[in-house]
Write a protein that holds these residues in place. Sequence first.
Motif, mmCIF file in Angstrom:
data_model
loop_
_atom_site.group_PDB
_atom_site.id
_atom_site.type_symbol
_atom_site.label_atom_id
_atom_site.label_comp_id
_atom_site.label_asym_id
_atom_site.label_seq_id
_atom_site.Cartn_x
_atom_site.Cartn_y
_atom_site.Cartn_z
ATOM 1 N N LEU A 169 0.845 -1.189 0.000
ATOM 2 C CA LEU A 169 0.000 0.000 0.000
ATOM 3 C C LEU A 169 0.884 1.244 0.000
ATOM 4 N N PRO A 170 1.478 1.584 -1.156
ATOM 5 C CA PRO A 170 2.243 2.825 -1.233
ATOM 6 C C PRO A 170 1.326 4.030 -1.099
ATOM 7 N N ALA A 171 1.919 5.195 -0.972
ATOM 8 C CA ALA A 171 1.146 6.403 -0.688
ATOM 9 C C ALA A 171 0.076 6.659 -1.740
ATOM 10 N N GLU A 172 0.416 6.423 -3.013
ATOM 11 C CA GLU A 172 -0.563 6.682 -4.079
ATOM 12 C C GLU A 172 -1.816 5.818 -3.916
ATOM 13 N N GLN A 173 -1.628 4.567 -3.539
ATOM 14 C CA GLN A 173 -2.765 3.670 -3.352
ATOM 15 C C GLN A 173 -3.600 4.062 -2.133
ATOM 16 N N ARG A 229 -19.182 3.442 2.107
ATOM 17 C CA ARG A 229 -19.217 3.662 3.552
ATOM 18 C C ARG A 229 -19.725 2.430 4.291
ATOM 19 N N HIS A 230 -20.534 1.613 3.638
ATOM 20 C CA HIS A 230 -21.117 0.449 4.298
ATOM 21 C C HIS A 230 -20.161 -0.729 4.362
ATOM 22 N N LYS A 231 -18.974 -0.596 3.757
ATOM 23 C CA LYS A 231 -18.004 -1.692 3.755
ATOM 24 C C LYS A 231 -16.805 -1.356 4.629
ATOM 25 N N SER A 232 -16.142 -2.416 5.104
ATOM 26 C CA SER A 232 -14.938 -2.216 5.901
ATOM 27 C C SER A 232 -13.760 -1.898 4.992
ATOM 28 N N ILE A 233 -12.665 -1.436 5.584
ATOM 29 C CA ILE A 233 -11.478 -1.113 4.799
ATOM 30 C C ILE A 233 -10.961 -2.344 4.074
ATOM 31 N N LEU A 253 -10.496 -2.754 -0.030
ATOM 32 C CA LEU A 253 -9.194 -3.106 -0.610
ATOM 33 C C LEU A 253 -9.303 -4.338 -1.499
ATOM 34 N N ASP A 254 -10.028 -5.339 -1.024
ATOM 35 C CA ASP A 254 -10.137 -6.586 -1.778
ATOM 36 C C ASP A 254 -11.031 -6.429 -3.006
ATOM 37 N N ASP A 255 -12.186 -5.779 -2.834
ATOM 38 C CA ASP A 255 -13.150 -5.681 -3.932
ATOM 39 C C ASP A 255 -12.620 -4.853 -5.086
ATOM 40 N N LEU A 256 -11.898 -3.778 -4.781
ATOM 41 C CA LEU A 256 -11.391 -2.900 -5.838
ATOM 42 C C LEU A 256 -9.958 -3.211 -6.232
ATOM 43 N N GLY A 257 -9.326 -4.157 -5.538
ATOM 44 C CA GLY A 257 -7.961 -4.530 -5.888
ATOM 45 C C GLY A 257 -6.990 -3.373 -5.781
ATOM 46 N N LEU A 258 -7.037 -2.629 -4.676
ATOM 47 C CA LEU A 258 -6.215 -1.432 -4.548
ATOM 48 C C LEU A 258 -4.784 -1.726 -4.118
ATOM 49 N N ALA A 259 -4.553 -2.865 -3.504
ATOM 50 C CA ALA A 259 -3.196 -3.184 -3.054
ATOM 51 C C ALA A 259 -2.353 -3.715 -4.204
ATOM 52 N N SER A 304 -3.840 -6.874 5.739
ATOM 53 C CA SER A 304 -4.457 -6.884 7.063
ATOM 54 C C SER A 304 -4.960 -5.485 7.429
ATOM 55 N N LYS A 305 -5.866 -5.439 8.398
ATOM 56 C CA LYS A 305 -6.407 -4.158 8.847
ATOM 57 C C LYS A 305 -5.313 -3.290 9.462
ATOM 58 N N SER A 306 -4.408 -3.910 10.195
ATOM 59 C CA SER A 306 -3.334 -3.140 10.829
ATOM 60 C C SER A 306 -2.416 -2.517 9.786
ATOM 61 N N ALA A 307 -2.155 -3.268 8.698
ATOM 62 C CA ALA A 307 -1.309 -2.720 7.637
ATOM 63 C C ALA A 307 -1.980 -1.530 6.959
ATOM 64 N N ALA A 308 -3.291 -1.612 6.764
ATOM 65 C CA ALA A 308 -4.019 -0.495 6.165
ATOM 66 C C ALA A 308 -4.019 0.720 7.088
#
Length: 441
Positions: free
Chosen positions: A47-51, A63-67, A71-77, A87-91
Amino acid sequence: MFDDTLHFLANHLESPDWARLGEHLPYEWVEQAVLSTEAASIRHRRLPAEQVVWLMVALALYRHKSISEVLDDLGLAVPDSQTPFVSKSAAAQARQRVGQAPLKWLFERSARHWVAQDKKAYLFKGLQLFAMDGTTLRTHDTVENREHFGAQSYASDTVASYPQVRGVTVTSLPTHLVHSAVFGPYSTNEMLYAKQLLGTIPNESLTVFDRGFLSAEILCGLTGSGAERHFIIPSKSNTKWEAIEGESEDMLVRMRVSPQARAKCPELPEFWEARAITVVDAQARKRILLTSLRDRRRYKPSDIALCYDKRWGIETSYRELKQTMLGTALTLRSKTVDGVYQEIWGTLIAYNLIRLEIAKAALAVKCEPTEVSFIRAFHLIQFELHWAGVTRSYGKLPASMKHLRERLVSLLNDERPGRKCDRAVKATPKRYAVRKVKKLP
C-alpha cells in the motif's frame, strides 16, 4: 533509492489501474500530491502512498463496507502472490504514514479544475455562481478528538456526547461541485473559517451567503480584492442603514462599520454601501436582500431573487454528502485527529467525482445537473467501479463511463417531468423511537 521507488511504482501501477476510480483524476495529480507533501513511500509496499490516496476516496464511496472489503473488492493493493490480502493493521499504518496533506492537496487541485471546466455553460450574466455555508460532522468520542475538536455546549452546562468538526465550504450552485473548504475545531467561529475561503473565490463571480455571514469584514473583503467579485445576502432584522438613492423596494444604502470591527480590522472603511432589494417569497413573506450588483438595468430584482433562491442548494449538497454517501452514520470512521481530516478530504473528492459525472451527463442531454438524481448516480458509480475492480477490464473503462452517463439520464424525462425544488423545512428525523409514558392521575 527514491528514483528506484518511482520506477517500481510506474511499472506496477499503470495509469488504467488508477482510472478505475475516476477518469477525471489523472495519475499525475495523485503522484504530484504525494511528492509535493513528501508522503512518497521509499520502501516497496503493498500500500504505497498513491494507493492510500485512492483508498480514502473509495472508502467514501463504500461507507457500508470495511477497509479490508474495499481493498479486496477494488484490488487497490499492489499484487503479491505470497500475501494476497492486506491486514487491517497494515491499512491503518499506511493511512498514518500518508496523513492528510496529500488528500487536501488533491482536493484543492481537482476542485478548482473541475469547477472551471464547464463554467461557460453555467454563467449568470457572465458571473460564476457560488454559495458559502457551514456544516458540522461528528467524530468518535476519543480523548484526542475531544481535546482537538471540542463539542457543542448547551445552556444546561451539558456537553454534546460526541466531538464535532466545524467546516465552511464554497460550492458551485449550478453543479453542486465543492470549490473550496476549510475544517477545524467546533469552537472556531464560522466567520473565521469564511475569511480563510475569501481568497479562493474566483474573479467574475457571484457568491450567495446565509445571513449569518453578514459582516462588513467578510463582504468588503470579498468585493475589495480581485475583480468583479459580488455577493447576495439577506439582511437581519436589526440591520440599520441610511438610504442614499432609489425607491424603498430597490435602493442604494449606506451602513456604518462598528468600532469593534474596525478595531479588529483597521483596513475597513467607516461606511460601506450595498443595494437593498425587497422581494416577496411564495409564502408572501417579505425579505430584503443586500447585494453588490448595483447595475439596475443588467441585474433586475427578479434575477437577484432567483439567484438567492438557489442558495439552499448547498444544503442539499450537505444532505447528499452526510446522509446518502455516509449513510447517516453516527460518526466518521476515523478515531484520530489526522485520520478525521484525511477522511473528510477523501470524502469531498469522492463527492466531487460523483457531481462531475452528473454535470457531464447533464451537458450531454442539455439539462440542469440538479435534474439528475444524486442517489441514482451514486449507486451507478458504485456498481461500475465494483464491476471494473472485479473484472479488471481496464480497457473497457471509456465505454463503461459512456454507458454510465447514458443510464444517469435515461429516465430523466419520464420520472421527473417539470420537477420543482421548492425549499421545505422538515423536522429532524430521530434515530431512535421515543416511548411515550402516560402520566399517573
